[in-house]
Write an enzyme that holds these catalytic residues in place. Structure first.
Site, PDB file in Angstrom:
ATOM      1  N   SER A 210       0.761  -1.199  -0.173  1.00 50.86           N
ATOM      2  CA  SER A 210       0.046   0.029  -0.190  1.00 50.86           C
ATOM      3  C   SER A 210       0.999   1.201   0.109  1.00 50.86           C
ATOM      4  O   SER A 210       2.044   1.393  -0.685  1.00 50.86           O
ATOM      5  CB  SER A 210      -0.856  -0.249   1.265  1.00 50.86           C
ATOM      6  OG  SER A 210      -1.772   1.071   0.980  1.00 50.86           O
ATOM      7  N   ARG A 379      -6.230   3.272  -0.162  1.00 50.35           N
ATOM      8  CA  ARG A 379      -7.752   3.204   0.301  1.00 50.35           C
ATOM      9  C   ARG A 379      -8.548   2.357  -0.533  1.00 50.35           C
ATOM     10  O   ARG A 379      -9.578   1.875   0.208  1.00 50.35           O
ATOM     11  CB  ARG A 379      -8.465   4.557   0.288  1.00 50.35           C
ATOM     12  CG  ARG A 379      -7.501   5.687   1.354  1.00 50.35           C
ATOM     13  CD  ARG A 379      -8.465   6.896   1.543  1.00 50.35           C
ATOM     14  NE  ARG A 379      -7.837   7.847   2.223  1.00 50.35           N
ATOM     15  CZ  ARG A 379      -7.051   8.985   1.489  1.00 50.35           C
ATOM     16  NH1 ARG A 379      -7.293   8.948   0.241  1.00 50.35           N
ATOM     17  NH2 ARG A 379      -6.638   9.941   2.353  1.00 50.35           N
ATOM     18  N   VAL A 500      -6.619   5.052  10.447  1.00 50.61           N
ATOM     19  CA  VAL A 500      -5.428   5.198   9.346  1.00 50.61           C
ATOM     20  C   VAL A 500      -5.913   5.530   8.015  1.00 50.61           C
ATOM     21  O   VAL A 500      -6.975   5.546   7.960  1.00 50.61           O
ATOM     22  CB  VAL A 500      -4.541   4.038   9.336  1.00 50.61           C
ATOM     23  CG1 VAL A 500      -4.098   3.469  10.915  1.00 50.61           C
ATOM     24  CG2 VAL A 500      -5.626   2.668   8.866  1.00 50.61           C
ATOM     25  N   GLU A 501      -4.822   6.210   7.265  1.00 44.13           N
ATOM     26  CA  GLU A 501      -5.139   6.521   6.137  1.00 44.13           C
ATOM     27  C   GLU A 501      -6.305   7.664   5.867  1.00 44.13           C
ATOM     28  O   GLU A 501      -7.072   7.594   4.973  1.00 44.13           O
ATOM     29  CB  GLU A 501      -5.329   5.422   4.957  1.00 44.13           C
ATOM     30  CG  GLU A 501      -4.161   4.277   4.805  1.00 44.13           C
ATOM     31  CD  GLU A 501      -4.011   3.549   3.679  1.00 44.13           C
ATOM     32  OE1 GLU A 501      -4.888   3.848   2.692  1.00 44.13           O
ATOM     33  OE2 GLU A 501      -3.335   2.677   3.620  1.00 44.13           O
ATOM     34  N   GLY A 502      -6.220   8.663   7.048  1.00 46.54           N
ATOM     35  CA  GLY A 502      -7.292   9.496   6.965  1.00 46.54           C
ATOM     36  C   GLY A 502      -8.458   9.055   7.888  1.00 46.54           C
ATOM     37  O   GLY A 502      -9.028   8.296   7.459  1.00 46.54           O
TER      38      GLY A 502
END
Length: 824
Positions: A210, A379, A500-502
């Protein structure tokens, strides 16, 4: 006659607005109406002449481009540039990153359904399917989730070695560099399968595939950087991590204090142009075992050493630094609810050569765009895969438990109260798999930034709902941790995916609609670009088109609403046709609402997060419903499949109606509230929650063998054996399918008092003696009861084991202890 002409003209105008004809057609239509009224005697020659002059004047003003620009558009252009909200370079980079895809069709109010229906899911190649069937199976068999999470707090060495050997870390690296070169859909399937065995295993594998050095190198790395790093990333001798978040920076990456100064220094005793980095990172997955660190920092060049003496602040930049580099300190581990490696990285005055910048000096200051584009892909693959794993496990395992567990002489899955939860599990699991395969396939075709933000937020939220409902159904089975528990680790680790990731709050309130409204709108972003470029000619064409677009969507929204969506289009016939029509209606409503909102509120909308979040919810549910329709049409179209699809679609429409209702009630402009209600919901909100009957239908299907059950759980690792928490449930299910009829026969005899005995064994023997059951039926009932009891068992431990002396009690002893509690 005159009245008839006027009414016909109004009807024609409404049709023209509904269809959306060009400006010239409107001009000719107005001229034709004037002539018709004069010929019908409804207008004197003087009135006709005045009207003709007015129509000609307005027509020329609107259709003669130089005149229109000079008189009308120039003024509008000046106003637009004044009210246009200020946009930072970082915001621009985020907006420009990635592509728009199907979500743009749903945003613009007139979706081209053929584009969705003709879209091809990414099919797994023979190599990818073989990897799922063989390498993934073998890796799962090396892992014991209970030992990983409770005892070792790490994967076993054999698993780490196998991950390296079979290139699990290089699924996204192209074959030309030695990687597996898997599609996004294949990567998603692999992570989903691994997550059904161990979340720690899945996270360990998914992170290098990722956001991280591998993906950044593939997209932006120089040839030298690829040659240097990719071989090690492929064979596992290099383990990557990426340092973005820190103590002062979470979702707002622009706030990072981490900095790198361009300066001269020495590398191996040689003078070198490079960077002096100071940074503090935390929450970094794989940091404790990483050998190469990707770093995000703010780059400054006070001496103009990069060639531009007028530029000091370059902005966020990404670089690769060996973890063992002097000055880099890998800190202690975090423990984020699961045992995957996660920790801190700190460095002060760490000097690295200038070519450590990913992509070389030419990519200085372009890190945020790089991260935004790579984050969007992540995402769409990693976190949706974790979410789908929870959905597949929740569907299959909760179904087994709810069928075998009996209370008040009935399977708990048949209680209406329980069915509220199991129905949601079934519907949400169907939605998750539909979203997973469509979104991952989209990532294979483009980089859909808004779509992947929708997937990340809504799929992790559905995961949270499924796990919560599953825990409610399982009761004590869910909360008592141990080798038999298949739900507890997911329950503890769910906040990781939410964060995570926003963080999900940020994603919903700022990203989905904030980015979607500008990128997906047919005119807004091009208008902003025209204003930035001071291009009046371009703006003129866009703004006229925008006005016509807004009128068309307003008329379509109202017309489709009062017609009950009957005038909308559906590409299919049958039971699902009304859903296509309703979604097209709500798509038009979203387009109209967006234009009215941006016109009435302007740049203030950027700060009205609750309002924009509701419109984001509408856009999201339109995309989710599209995914469900696509998934159903690609499936068996069986009665069971249709029941799940309709549950999911009813839920999407209800959420759309709920979001619109909340948006209208809270709209800050009074006249806007009236107009929105009139155009969007003139007959009220007709969308309701899933009916009890439909929910009960999918809840019943959760307990049965069906094509949908297999389709929604095809990625679960089922071959762990009878000591594996999923394996033992699978064994019970298979036994139950063969023996349940005999057990039910016995159960009825026992409940009616026709046989005697204090235990199952005694009652079965009595039933055989009385010829109420055959010997074979009694053995089947006994087998079912043994399987039933194994399903409901939980684990208990010695105090020495719980105190950390794991050698005090072997796994076999822990498992056997449950049998001691059996008295029936």
């Amino acid at each position: 006659m005159s009245l008839f002409i006027v009414l016909l003209a109004l009807l024609t105008a409404w049709v023209l607005a509904f269809v959306g004809v060009p400006l010239l057609v409107w001009t000719l239509g107005a001229a034709a109406l004037t002539v018709a009224l004069w010929l019908a005697g409804a207008m004197s020659l003087t009135a006709f002449a005045i009207a003709a002059v007015l129509i000609a004047g307005v027509g020329l003003l609107l259709n003669v481009l130089p005149l229109r620009r000079a008189v009308l558009t120039r003024f509008a252009f000046a106003v637009f540039k004044k009210v246009l909200p200020e946009m930072s370079s970082t915001e621009r980079e985020v907006l420009e990153s990635g592509d728009v895809w199907w979500e743009a069709e749903m945003f613009r109010g007139r979706p081209d359904w053929e584009k969705l229906l003709s879209f091809k899911y990414t099919k797994l190649t023979k190599e990818e399917q073989s990897f799922l069937d063989n390498e993934c199976e073998a890796l799962c068999k090396l892992c014991d989730d209970w030992k990983i999470e409770y005892e070792d707090k790490d994967l076993p060495k054999a698993a780490w070695d196998y991950i390296r050997e079979k290139k699990f870390f290089s699924m996204l690296i192209k074959k030309e560099y030695g990687g597996l070169g898997f599609s996004a859909n294949a990567q998603s399937a692999v992570v989903t399968k691994l997550a059904t065995k161990s979340i720690t295993l899945a996270v360990t594998v998914m992170v290098p595939n990722s956001l991280g050095p591998g993906e950044l190198l593939m997209h932006y790395g120089t040839d030298e950087q690829k040659k240097k790093w990719l071989p090690g990333l492929v064979d596992g001798s290099e383990i990557p991590c990426f340092g973005l978040t820190g103590p002062e920076v979470g979702s707002d990456a622009t706030a990072m204090p981490d900095v790198g100064y361009v300066c001269h220094g020495e590398v191996d005793g040689k003078p070198t142009l490079g960077l002096k980095l100071t940074f503090s990172k935390r929450y970094i997955t794989l940091a404790p075992v990483a050998t190469v660190v990707g770093l995000a920092f703010k780059l400054r060049d006070p001496d103009g050493l990069l060639g531009d003496r007028n530029k000091v602040d370059y902005g966020i930049t990404c670089a690769l630094v060996p973890a063992a580099h002097p000055g880099v300190h890998i800190g202690r581990r975090h423990y984020p609810g699961a045992a995957f490696m996660n920790g801190t990285i700190v460095g002060r005055d760490v000097f690295v050569p200038i070519d450590a910048i990913i992509g070389g000096p030419a990519m200085a200051g372009k890190g945020w765009r790089m991260l935004s584009e790579c984050l969007s892909s992540g995402r769409g693959i990693s976190l949706p895969a974790l979410s789908t794993a929870a959905g597949q496990l929740g569907y299959r395992m909760t179904g087994v438990y709810a069928r075998f567990r009996r209370q008040f002489k009935v399977s708990v899955g048949k209680f209406e109260g329980v069915q509220e939860a199991t129905g949601r599990i079934a519907g949400h699991a169907y939605t998750l798999e539909a979203l997973r395969v469509l979104t991952a396939s989209a990532v294979d075709h483009c980089a859909p930034s808004v779509t992947t933000a929708i997937a990340k937020y809504h799929m992790t939220e559905l995961m949270r709902k499924i796990i919560t409902d599953g825990m409610d159904v399982l009761g004590g089975k869910g909360i008592q941790q141990g080798p038999r528990n298949f739900m507890a680790t997911g329950y503890k680790a769910t906040p990781v995916a939410i964060t995570v990731e926003g963080a999900n709050i940020l994603t919903r309130n700022l990203m989905i609609y904030g980015q979607g409204a500008i990128r997906c709108h047919k005119y807004v972003f091009p208008e902003m670009e025209a204003a930035r470029e001071n291009d009046l000619v371009k703006f003129d064409k866009l703004v006229i088109g925008h006005v016509g677009f807004a009128i068309n969507r307003a008329v379509r929204s109202f017309t489709l609403a009062i017609s009950g969506s009957m005038l909308a289009r559906s590409p299919v016939d049958g039971e699902l046709a009304p859903y296509f029509r309703k979604l097209e209606r709500m798509s038009s409503a979203l387009a109209f609402t967006s234009d009215l909102t941006m016109g009435a509120v302007g740049g203030k909308l950027k700060f009205m997060e609750r309002l924009s979040a509701r419109l984001g919810d509408v856009l999201s549910q339109l995309y989710i419903a599209s995914a469900v329709l696509k998934f159903y049409l690609e499936g068996s179209k069986s009665d069971a499949e249709r029941a799940h699809a309709r549950w999911a679609l009813d839920t999407c429409l209800y959420e759309i109606g709920h979001a619109f209702d909340g948006f209208i009630r809270n709209f800050p402009v009074a006249w806007g509230r009236v107009l929105l209600r009139l155009v969007i919901m003139p007959l009220g909100n007709s969308f309701h929650p899933v009916s009890d009957r439909r929910n009960a239908r999918v809840a019943d299907l959760l307990l049965e063998h069906s094509d949908v059950r297999e389709r929604l759980s095809w990625l679960i690792f089922k071959n762990g054996g009878e000591h594996d928490p999923i394996g033992r449930m699978e064994k019970a299910w298979k036994i139950g399918l063969k023996t349940e009829a005999a057990y039910v026969k016995y159960y009825k005899l026992a409940n009616h008092g026709e046989i005697s005995g204090d235990t199952v064994a005694e009652r079965l023997d009595d039933a055989v003696r009385r010829n109420l059951l055959t010997r074979d039926e009694a053995e089947q009932a006994r087998a079912y009861d043994d399987a039933r009891y194994d399903v409901i068992l939980t684990d208990d431990f010695s105090k020495e084991y719980l105190a950390g002396d794991f050698a005090a009690e072997a796994a076999a002893a822990i498992e056997a202890s449950g049998e001691l509690s059996r008295v029936a």
